[in-house]
Design a protein around this motif. Structure first.
Motif, short mmCIF file in Angstrom:
data_model
loop_
_atom_site.label_atom_id
_atom_site.label_comp_id
_atom_site.label_asym_id
_atom_site.label_seq_id
_atom_site.Cartn_x
_atom_site.Cartn_y
_atom_site.Cartn_z
N VAL A 114 -20.76 -8.12 -50.88
CA VAL A 114 -19.79 -7.06 -51.15
C VAL A 114 -18.69 -7.04 -50.09
CG1 VAL A 114 -19.47 -4.56 -51.35
CG2 VAL A 114 -21.45 -5.66 -52.43
N GLN A 115 -19.06 -7.18 -48.83
CA GLN A 115 -18.06 -7.17 -47.76
C GLN A 115 -17.11 -8.37 -47.89
OE1 GLN A 115 -20.15 -6.93 -44.03
NE2 GLN A 115 -20.95 -4.88 -44.45
N LEU A 116 -17.67 -9.53 -48.19
CA LEU A 116 -16.83 -10.72 -48.36
C LEU A 116 -15.94 -10.56 -49.59
CD1 LEU A 116 -16.05 -13.49 -47.32
CD2 LEU A 116 -17.94 -14.48 -48.63
N LEU A 117 -16.47 -9.96 -50.65
CA LEU A 117 -15.70 -9.71 -51.86
C LEU A 117 -14.50 -8.81 -51.57
CD1 LEU A 117 -15.48 -9.95 -54.99
CD2 LEU A 117 -16.90 -7.89 -55.12
N ILE A 118 -14.71 -7.75 -50.79
CA ILE A 118 -13.62 -6.83 -50.44
C ILE A 118 -12.55 -7.54 -49.62
CG2 ILE A 118 -13.05 -4.77 -49.10
CD1 ILE A 118 -15.82 -3.66 -49.93
N ALA A 119 -12.99 -8.37 -48.69
CA ALA A 119 -12.03 -9.12 -47.87
C ALA A 119 -11.20 -10.06 -48.73
CB ALA A 119 -12.76 -9.89 -46.78
N ARG A 120 -11.85 -10.75 -49.68
CA ARG A 120 -11.12 -11.67 -50.56
C ARG A 120 -10.18 -10.93 -51.49
NH1 ARG A 120 -10.46 -15.92 -48.20
NH2 ARG A 120 -9.82 -16.92 -50.16
#
Length: 435
Positions: A114-120
């Motif tokens: 989820v954190q990586l998704l938000i960053a992307r």
């Protein structure tokens, strides 16, 4: 009357000669586009390490590199382009570079999907502000007869970004890990944003054609109406979207395919793919734009025929790359697809700008990129990931190669057919462009 015609001809002749400032702006904007794709492509070479570290599936990876990124990229693109058609485009580009570079850097801090998704998603929103205003600037500083070449040079930023994304990402990941790779690659873009803001000038709209843009900005509905009523745009945009589908699917999954099927390390593989997809792709884009500008002087249909022919040449090589034995033979087979896979881009941008009015260009680019990226970036990598997951229980590590084989060559055929259909309507539609 003759004096007026002579003055007009002299103005057009002067406008047709790009200045040194025009070439400087093109160079800086190409570097900006390169950073755009360095940040975007980085995930492709790092995703096998990320998959293990964060316990992800291929569907997760396809979502990260495809639909989740593309959904916000294309959604933000049109309102930003509307702003670019009536305000300072240089400032928009500078702010966009800053945002996507910052979000790339903090991608290295992600602790879960989820954190990586938000960053992307943040990267996607930032990158939405890069291309439409840049396209509009380039069309104002390069005349129509040189525009496909200029757009081809600008679009080579895709391949330059792929080159450095694979090269830097591969070796940084091998020695320092994927988190460090994100931080190291993202930070220089912040300094590039400063260069854009303080060294580029905002050009007058229409200066390359000695034309004056309308004081009233056309509505989004008007722009969409003009594009929809041009059959050539409908076909060329779909051809571009399908070409992007296979381009993104190939670029985003080739590294994983070579690691799983041929056991390559990220350092060696990143170097190979930097040359094949990066350097080769840049050669293809620049050559396609230049050849089309030369041949297109006599027949505008060459702007569609050139990418069509390129696709047809690349189909058997793409199929072979996913089926041959031996890692080096597979990499050699990737060379031709690497050269031709994105060669269409400069041509379709140039022709789209030729179909619309001066104050519609950034918005027209955003509409074109909405179609390209929703279908190409949004569905290309994700569809391969989904099919790979479905085939894994029966094929194991061979599943990804089979997924790519089932998807890439057939879509290349469809893209070539769309470009051919566009060529049949292009000449007539170009004569209908409004002011």
């Amino acid at each position: 009357m003759n004096t007026d015609h002579k003055a007009t001809d002299n103005a057009k002749l002067s406008a047709s000669k790009p200045s040194s400032a025009s070439y400087y702006a093109l160079g800086v904007l190409t570097i900006v586009y390169s950073f755009n794709f360095i940040d975007r492509q980085l995930l492709a070479i790092l995703q096998e390490s990320i998959k293990v570290d964060l316990d992800l599936t291929d569907s997760h990876l396809g979502l990260l590199t495809g639909f989740a990124f593309a959904a916000f990229y294309v959604t933000a693109g049109i309102p930003i382009a509307r702003l670019a058609d009536r305000s300072n485009r240089r400032n928009i580009v500078a702010l966009a570079v800053f945002i996507w570079s910052f979000m790339t850097s903090i991608s290295g801090l992600a602790q879960n999907f989820v954190q990586l998704l938000i960053a992307r998603i943040g990267v996607g929103i930032g990158e939405a502000g890069g291309s439409p205003p840049s396209h509009s600037i380039i069309s104002d500083i390069f005349p129509p007869q040189k525009r496909a070449t200029a757009m081809g040079l600008y679009s080579s930023g895709v391949s330059i970004g792929i080159l450095f994304g694979f090269l830097l990402g591969g070796w940084l990941n091998e020695f320092f890990g994927w988190r460090v790779a994100f931080v190291v690659v993202g930070l220089p873009g912040i300094f590039l944003a400063i260069i854009v803001r303080f060294t580029l000038s905002e050009p007058k709209r229409g200066q390359s054609e000695a034309r004056t843009a309308s004081a009233t900005q056309p509505s989004l509905t008007e722009v969409l109406s003009v594009l929809w009523n041009r059959p050539s745009f409908r076909y060329l945009s779909m051809g571009a979207a399908l070409n992007a589908f296979v381009g993104y699917a190939t670029a985003n999954w080739t590294a994983s395919f070579m690691i799983r099927s041929h056991g390559m390390s990220t350092g060696e593989l990143g170097t190979w793919l930097a040359v094949i997809l990066g350097l080769g792709g840049a050669i293809g884009m620049i050559s396609c734009g230049y050849i089309s500008d030369q041949l297109g002087r006599n027949d505008k249909r060459w702007y569609m025929w050139t990418p069509m022919i390129a696709l047809l040449i690349g189909i058997p090589f793409a199929a072979a790359a996913f089926t041959v034995d031996g890692k080096y033979m597979a990499l050699i087979c990737f060379i031709i697809p690497g050269i031709i896979m994105n060669s269409y881009l400069g041509n379709v941008i140039a022709m789209t700008h030729g179909l619309v009015g001066l104050s519609m260009r950034a918005t027209a680019s955003a509409v074109l990129f909405f179609i390209i990226n929703f279908i190409g970036l949004g569905l290309g990598p994700w569809s391969v990931g989904i099919l790979s997951d479905l085939l894994t229980p029966s094929l194991g590590t061979s599943a990804l190669g089979m997924a790519l084989l089932c998807i890439v060559p057939p879509i290349m055929v469809l893209a070539a057919l769309c470009f051919y259909a566009a060529s049949r309507k292009l000449r007539a539609d170009l004569t209908l462009a409004p002011d």
